[in-house]
Design an enzyme around this catalytic site. Structure first.
Site, PDB file in Angstrom:
ATOM      1  N   CYS A  75       0.947  -1.387  -0.018  1.00  0.00           N
ATOM      2  CA  CYS A  75       0.124  -0.040  -0.115  1.00  0.00           C
ATOM      3  C   CYS A  75       1.049   1.312  -0.002  1.00  0.00           C
ATOM      4  CB  CYS A  75      -1.057  -0.135   1.026  1.00  0.00           C
ATOM      5  SG  CYS A  75      -2.368   0.914   0.955  1.00  0.00           S
ATOM      6  N   HIS A 121      -3.259  -5.083   1.639  1.00  0.00           N
ATOM      7  CA  HIS A 121      -2.539  -5.602   2.855  1.00  0.00           C
ATOM      8  C   HIS A 121      -2.739  -6.960   3.196  1.00  0.00           C
ATOM      9  CE1 HIS A 121      -2.261  -1.246   4.580  1.00  0.00           C
ATOM     10  NE2 HIS A 121      -3.239  -1.227   3.704  1.00  0.00           N
ATOM     11  N   GLU A 132      -1.283  -8.622   5.438  1.00  0.00           N
ATOM     12  CA  GLU A 132      -0.658  -9.097   6.687  1.00  0.00           C
ATOM     13  C   GLU A 132      -1.892  -9.161   7.465  1.00  0.00           C
ATOM     14  OE1 GLU A 132      -0.315  -6.141   5.327  1.00  0.00           O
ATOM     15  OE2 GLU A 132      -1.082  -4.575   6.647  1.00  0.00           O
TER      16      GLU A 132
END
Ligand code: GLN
Length: 232
Positions: free
Chosen positions: A102, A211, A213
């Site tokens: 990002c 994202h 994660e």
């Protein structure tokens, strides 16, 4: 070793960890989540907060670096004021593998549409990225991506979360496109068509608009750790 020597108190931590050391730029963003994903991918994560944490050359202190999401303009300002921008640019140019998610993708781009005037970039990936392409501050967009280059075949797509995310407008010849949006379904956000480029690789550099994660899926981190392994 003399038993009073400080190393004698911590013998195991120094000698037995053969994992690759991957820094996480810890100025902003999901540092803890990236750390968990990197550990799950078999690497040793360390937080990078100041220039001395970077080391002087790839492999000196870090085998690779993750640049989390956040706000790229703020990260540019912090990198500059902590004297990290130039050393990091040099390390990346010298071949330090890096993965940007990002805002991290924006920082790794050679060209950015919608950048703030004077916004400093790290660069390295021959691409043009459009900031906030998916929408404005409150907007997020989710999609299951099929991306074999990220370990996500039809049988097990990758659930991607986009938060005020950029997409890639165009890439240079050396850049491999790893994922594009698929459905064009835009959860209330207009202008998201299928075929938008959201993950790329250029040499030792990897970037995703989304994202990975969040949600505990570490397939993108697996790809990055294997890129770092090949370089180390
Ligand atoms: N819109 C942000 C920027 O321009 C990126 C958002 C994110 O990293 N989640 O930096």
């Amino acid at each position: 070793m003399d038993a009073r020597h400080p190393r004698a108190l911590f013998p195991a931590t120094v000698s037995t960890d053969s994992r690759l050391t991957i820094g996480i730029l810890a100025l902003q963003g999901d540092v803890r989540e990236h750390s968990l994903a990197l550990e799950a991918a078999g690497a040793r994560p360390v937080a990078v907060r100041r220039a001395t944490d970077l080391g002087d050359a790839p492999g000196d202190r870090l085998d690779g670096l993750v640049i989390p999401g956040g706000e790229s303009t703020t990260m540019s300002t912090l990198l500059t004021s902590f004297d990290m921008l130039l050393p990091l640019r040099e390390l990346i140019a010298a071949g330090l593998p890096a993965y940007g998610s990002c805002a991290g993708m924006i920082l790794l781009a050679d060209r950015v549409e919608g950048a703030e005037e004077g916004q400093a970039l790290l660069g390295g990936i021959d691409m043009t990225v459009r900031r906030n392409a998916f929408g404005r501050q409150v907007d997020s967009y989710e999609e299951d991506l099929i991306a074999p280059g990220l370990g996500a075949g039809k049988d097990r797509p990758l659930h991607a979360v986009f938060i005020r995310a950029p997409w890639v407008e165009s890439v240079g010849p050396g850049v491999e496109i790893l994922a594009t949006t698929r459905t064009g379904r835009a959860a209330g956000v207009s202008g998201v068509d299928g075929g938008r480029i959201v993950a790329v690789r250029h040499g030792a550099l990897l970037a995703t608009s989304f994202h990975p994660e969040v949600g505990g899926d570490h397939r993108v981190h697996d790809v990055f750790v294997s890129m770092v392994t090949r370089r180390a």
